[in-house]
Design a protein around this motif. Structure first.
Motif, PDB file in Angstrom:
ATOM      1  N   LEU A 156       0.786  -1.246   0.076  1.00 34.56           N
ATOM      2  CA  LEU A 156       0.002   0.007   0.187  1.00 34.56           C
ATOM      3  C   LEU A 156       0.757   1.327   0.059  1.00 34.56           C
ATOM      4  O   LEU A 156       0.559   2.221  -0.728  1.00 34.56           O
ATOM      5  CB  LEU A 156      -0.950  -0.042   1.265  1.00 34.56           C
ATOM      6  CG  LEU A 156      -2.092  -0.870   1.123  1.00 34.56           C
ATOM      7  CD1 LEU A 156      -3.049  -0.607   2.565  1.00 34.56           C
ATOM      8  CD2 LEU A 156      -3.090  -0.277   0.029  1.00 34.56           C
ATOM      9  N   ALA A 157       2.134   1.352   0.697  1.00 36.61           N
ATOM     10  CA  ALA A 157       2.752   2.324   0.807  1.00 36.61           C
ATOM     11  C   ALA A 157       3.425   2.943  -0.319  1.00 36.61           C
ATOM     12  O   ALA A 157       3.492   4.138  -0.511  1.00 36.61           O
ATOM     13  CB  ALA A 157       3.827   2.131   1.964  1.00 36.61           C
ATOM     14  N   THR A 158       3.722   1.981  -1.399  1.00 32.16           N
ATOM     15  CA  THR A 158       4.214   2.688  -2.652  1.00 32.16           C
ATOM     16  C   THR A 158       3.497   2.412  -3.884  1.00 32.16           C
ATOM     17  O   THR A 158       3.781   3.019  -4.601  1.00 32.16           O
ATOM     18  CB  THR A 158       5.786   1.572  -2.616  1.00 32.16           C
ATOM     19  OG1 THR A 158       5.401   0.320  -2.426  1.00 32.16           O
ATOM     20  CG2 THR A 158       6.602   2.226  -1.388  1.00 32.16           C
ATOM     21  N   ASP A 159       2.579   1.202  -3.860  1.00 30.92           N
ATOM     22  CA  ASP A 159       2.038   0.939  -5.056  1.00 30.92           C
ATOM     23  C   ASP A 159       0.953   2.333  -5.509  1.00 30.92           C
ATOM     24  O   ASP A 159       1.105   2.551  -6.720  1.00 30.92           O
ATOM     25  CB  ASP A 159       0.989  -0.326  -4.903  1.00 30.92           C
ATOM     26  CG  ASP A 159       0.200  -0.341  -6.102  1.00 30.92           C
ATOM     27  OD1 ASP A 159       0.961  -1.064  -7.154  1.00 30.92           O
ATOM     28  OD2 ASP A 159      -0.991  -0.329  -6.134  1.00 30.92           O
ATOM     29  N   PHE A 160       0.287   3.052  -4.412  1.00 27.24           N
ATOM     30  CA  PHE A 160      -0.451   4.030  -4.838  1.00 27.24           C
ATOM     31  C   PHE A 160       0.441   5.345  -5.607  1.00 27.24           C
ATOM     32  O   PHE A 160       0.095   5.690  -6.712  1.00 27.24           O
ATOM     33  CB  PHE A 160      -1.189   4.616  -3.522  1.00 27.24           C
ATOM     34  CG  PHE A 160      -2.108   5.574  -3.814  1.00 27.24           C
ATOM     35  CD1 PHE A 160      -3.301   5.315  -4.419  1.00 27.24           C
ATOM     36  CD2 PHE A 160      -1.833   7.007  -3.685  1.00 27.24           C
ATOM     37  CE1 PHE A 160      -4.266   6.113  -4.493  1.00 27.24           C
ATOM     38  CE2 PHE A 160      -2.816   7.874  -3.845  1.00 27.24           C
ATOM     39  CZ  PHE A 160      -4.056   7.540  -4.315  1.00 27.24           C
ATOM     40  N   ALA A 161       1.636   5.459  -5.145  1.00 27.44           N
ATOM     41  CA  ALA A 161       2.430   6.422  -6.024  1.00 27.44           C
ATOM     42  C   ALA A 161       2.943   5.937  -7.106  1.00 27.44           C
ATOM     43  O   ALA A 161       3.090   6.756  -7.982  1.00 27.44           O
ATOM     44  CB  ALA A 161       3.762   6.884  -4.819  1.00 27.44           C
ATOM     45  N   LEU A 162       3.346   4.837  -7.193  1.00 32.84           N
ATOM     46  CA  LEU A 162       3.960   4.230  -8.535  1.00 32.84           C
ATOM     47  C   LEU A 162       2.697   4.083  -9.503  1.00 32.84           C
ATOM     48  O   LEU A 162       2.982   4.669 -10.700  1.00 32.84           O
ATOM     49  CB  LEU A 162       4.120   2.704  -8.204  1.00 32.84           C
ATOM     50  CG  LEU A 162       4.626   2.078  -9.502  1.00 32.84           C
ATOM     51  CD1 LEU A 162       5.869   1.048  -9.011  1.00 32.84           C
ATOM     52  CD2 LEU A 162       3.527   1.124 -10.255  1.00 32.84           C
ATOM     53  N   CYS A 163       1.513   3.965  -9.244  1.00 36.39           N
ATOM     54  CA  CYS A 163       0.298   3.951 -10.245  1.00 36.39           C
ATOM     55  C   CYS A 163       0.223   5.374 -10.520  1.00 36.39           C
ATOM     56  O   CYS A 163      -0.169   5.682 -11.783  1.00 36.39           O
ATOM     57  CB  CYS A 163      -0.718   3.242  -9.337  1.00 36.39           C
ATOM     58  SG  CYS A 163      -0.719   1.587  -9.282  1.00 36.39           S
ATOM     59  N   LEU A 164       0.141   6.286  -9.641  1.00 44.31           N
ATOM     60  CA  LEU A 164      -0.061   7.877 -10.020  1.00 44.31           C
ATOM     61  C   LEU A 164       0.884   8.244 -11.240  1.00 44.31           C
ATOM     62  O   LEU A 164       0.542   8.889 -12.113  1.00 44.31           O
ATOM     63  CB  LEU A 164       0.280   8.680  -9.045  1.00 44.31           C
ATOM     64  CG  LEU A 164      -1.210   8.614  -7.792  1.00 44.31           C
ATOM     65  CD1 LEU A 164      -0.822   9.759  -6.776  1.00 44.31           C
ATOM     66  CD2 LEU A 164      -2.511   8.911  -8.645  1.00 44.31           C
ATOM     67  N   ARG A 165       2.271   7.562 -11.294  1.00 44.64           N
ATOM     68  CA  ARG A 165       3.209   7.955 -12.328  1.00 44.64           C
ATOM     69  C   ARG A 165       2.627   7.487 -13.434  1.00 44.64           C
ATOM     70  O   ARG A 165       3.222   7.850 -14.593  1.00 44.64           O
ATOM     71  CB  ARG A 165       4.638   7.428 -12.010  1.00 44.64           C
ATOM     72  CG  ARG A 165       5.140   8.180 -10.700  1.00 44.64           C
ATOM     73  CD  ARG A 165       6.514   7.733 -10.695  1.00 44.64           C
ATOM     74  NE  ARG A 165       7.076   6.551 -10.210  1.00 44.64           N
ATOM     75  CZ  ARG A 165       7.351   5.684 -11.195  1.00 44.64           C
ATOM     76  NH1 ARG A 165       8.045   6.213 -12.419  1.00 44.64           N
ATOM     77  NH2 ARG A 165       7.593   4.555 -11.236  1.00 44.64           N
ATOM     78  N   MET A 166       1.955   6.387 -13.370  1.00 46.88           N
ATOM     79  CA  MET A 166       1.599   5.595 -14.649  1.00 46.88           C
ATOM     80  C   MET A 166       0.234   6.230 -15.387  1.00 46.88           C
ATOM     81  O   MET A 166      -0.213   5.859 -16.575  1.00 46.88           O
ATOM     82  CB  MET A 166       1.268   4.006 -14.470  1.00 46.88           C
ATOM     83  CG  MET A 166       2.461   3.281 -13.899  1.00 46.88           C
ATOM     84  SD  MET A 166       3.940   3.379 -14.844  1.00 46.88           S
ATOM     85  CE  MET A 166       5.103   3.958 -13.760  1.00 46.88           C
TER      86      MET A 166
END
Length: 233
Positions: free
Chosen positions: A148-158
């Motif tokens: 949860l901590a990092t997937d959200f930020a990663l997805c926003l970049r996509m």
């Protein structure tokens, strides 16, 4: 308060622009995975790992059917499991989020989080007693917190298009909501095939597949490299 203070600009239709309809709205939610492969991979990762996390809905049935826990005792066990899960998610979400910002990497935490979640599911699948279920649930929560901590930020970049970020973000959220509806349809077949062992083990495979799939997504600084799925803007 936000609704009262923030002025939302009005959309003025262009000359010749078709009138908004339900069909147009539904078509607008389609994001072509061939045109936007990085977004498609990020969506698939979120869908698979969230589907694995949906196993929590079946822990109460596991207690009653595998361990013959009485109906009166189940709420207390679920409450304790919830407390353990919240604590584990909170700790790993904070820690991995901080580490991700420090080293400027996101993919390793999604990968490890998904694999740890899969490990916890295997522990629950093979649990010989209630203490083992608690151990497995704690491991699952540690992995999900890291995810949860990092997937959200990663997805926003996509997100593929800044002009349609709101719509694309809604499409991304479908990957978090849809598994809750899909898993109950698949669960009866898995339970019929091998009971709770096959159910939780099958979801563990799903979590591991989601974790490995993140390798196709470019991390910070990897954008444009040919060995990763292409990001589009």
């Amino acid at each position: 308060m936000t609704l009262l203070l923030v002025r939302d600009p009005q959309h003025r239709p262009l000359v010749g622009e078709p009138r908004l309809s339900a069909a147009i709205v539904l078509r607008s939610y389609w994001v072509n995975p061939r045109r936007h492969p990085a977004f498609a991979w990020a969506w698939a990762v979120r869908f698979m790992i969230t589907a694995a996390w949906a196993c929590n809905s079946y822990l109460a049935f596991l207690f009653t059917q595998r361990f013959a826990v009485t109906a009166d005792a189940v709420p207390g066990l679920i409450f304790l499991l919830t407390l353990v899960g919240i604590a584990c998610v909170a700790v790993t979400a904070w820690l991995t989020g901080w580490l991700s910002d420090r080293i400027r990497r996101q993919k390793p935490f999604v990968l490890v989080g998904g694999l740890v979640l899969a490990t916890g599911l295997i522990v629950v699948a093979l649990a010989p007693g209630i203490p083992a279920v608690f151990v497995g649930a704690a491991v699952m929560s540690l992995g999900y917190g890291a995810f949860l901590a990092t997937d959200f930020a990663l997805c926003l970049r996509m997100l593929p298009d800044p002009e349609s970020a709101g719509k694309d973000f809604a499409v991304l959220n479908i990957a978090s909501i849809l598994p809750v509806a899909v898993v109950p349809f698949a669960a009866p077949a898995l339970l019929a095939a091998g009971g709770f062992t096959i159910l939780f083990a099958g979801l563990a495979v799903f979590a591991a597949a989601g974790a490995v799939s993140i390798l196709r997504v470019p991390d910070i600084g990897q954008e444009g490299q040919p060995r990763f799925a292409a990001m589009t803007r």
